[in-house]
Design a protein around this motif. Structure first.
Motif: not given
Lengths: 214, 214
Positions: B85-93, B127-135, B137-143, B163-165
DNA sequence: TAGATTGTTAATCGATTAACAATC
DNA sequence: TAGATTGTTAATCGATTAACAATC
């Protein structure tokens, strides 16, 4: 007499509330069931019945006053005044919960956090002090707090639950996957992420299978 | 054919699973419905029906094999293999979710986190890298990731959902209070804290009123 | 065999939906 | 008035529970 209301209806009320607050912010003064129904995807009749439990009366051909309806739902849920809560477990989830500003919209105020890890004690977490659990009983009783938020590791859930009951807590919002042994009079509401994920997994699998049937 | 199962039953399966894993850890090899029923407070017949959907068959007078039952539930839920799964939003929650080790028990693996706050990009989060949301689409599709976890502020929920869709995500686990506009084929599961708190508030009020009637 | 337990069918219960009456 | 909307009563649907049959 205590209003009888189904859990399902209860779960929908905050959704209406959120929608209505949005309408209110946009300056809208009246709203119809059809309006709410279309925005949230809930049948009109169901919306009407849910609203009815708050005791509010609408005007045929017009609808309900947005402000009135907001006030009625808030009052019905007991969210008009702020309710204090204590949080136990100042780990990842605990600190996210204490930092979550959205709780203000539901009239919930976390007054203090507790943990048993001395590394965490004394530090402030999003502006709230973290105390040792030893002080839970004393503080909760002094502030007459009724709600306890449980965000400890699963293994510690039962023991912590007992501490909370001993501290006069009447309702526990359980964020652990553990099943709590509940004294009859204790209110427990479980936020069960595993259950939620099970529903997600099942529907996703169904959707994927629909595409590529076995 | 796709198994038909009620949402309620689906929500109970992970509870059984957790209990069974505990039994298994204790070395227990068989378990009866009565046993499960008493531990979790679910009617025996209901337990039996829920278990039946997994396709497992028990032995009268004996019960079910603990290991078999665990495997059957895991398989039914699709939790036997890890799902990314990918997670969007690297705030508190978001950081609490990415740091939550319990997801492993449900076969869920968060492969990466995304945010639009440049202060958060590049840093590792548990332990998981945080990427910019711009990436995203690319990463989710690739993985070829199917599941997206939404933990952004409520205002950003709808836009992020799009964006997720667009990134090929098929199921969204929505931790925001926002109601998502869902394309028909998208699976959305809402973790609605407000709904949960509404149930808690109502029951607590009822319990308190029972004591001190108006 | 007798008893415990599974598995299934029938009955009940509660929530949702549909139909209709009331009202502005 | 006519039409839109609320409010209520009746019908439907689905989930849970109870009763019973099957089996080891």
């Amino acid at each position: 007499m205590v209003q009888a209301i189904s859990v399902q209806a209860l779960r929908r009320l905050p959704q209406y509330l959120r929608f209505l607050r949005g309408m209110s912010a946009k300056g809208r003064e009246v709203v119809s069931c059809r309006h709410i129904s279309e925005a949230l995807g809930v049948e009109q009749t169901l919306v009407r019945k849910d609203i009815a439990v708050t005791g509010i009366v609408g005007r045929p051909k017009v609808g309900y006053g947005v402000g009135e309806l907001i006030a009625a739902i808030e009052s019905f849920l007991g969210w008009s005044n702020t309710t204090d809560a204590v949080l136990v477990g100042a780990g990842n989830l605990g600190s996210a919960l204490i930092g979550y500003e959205g709780f203000r919209d539901y009239g919930l105020n976390i007054v203090a956090a507790f943990d048993n890890d001395s590394a965490k004690i004394g530090r402030a977490l999003h502006g709230r002090e973290v105390f040792h659990v030893d002080r839970l009983r004393d503080l909760a009783i002094r502030l007459s707090v009724n709600i306890g938020i449980l965000a400890v590791p699963a293994e510690a859930a039962r023991a912590t639950c007992e501490l909370l009951v001993d501290a006069g807590i009447r309702a526990i919002w359980n964020f652990t996957p553990a099943q709590l042994e509940t004294p009859a009079e204790l209110v427990v509401e479980n936020v069960n992420l595993a259950s939620s994920l099970a529903v997600l997994s099942n529907r996703l699998n169904a959707a994927l299978n629909r595409e590529k049937p076995v």
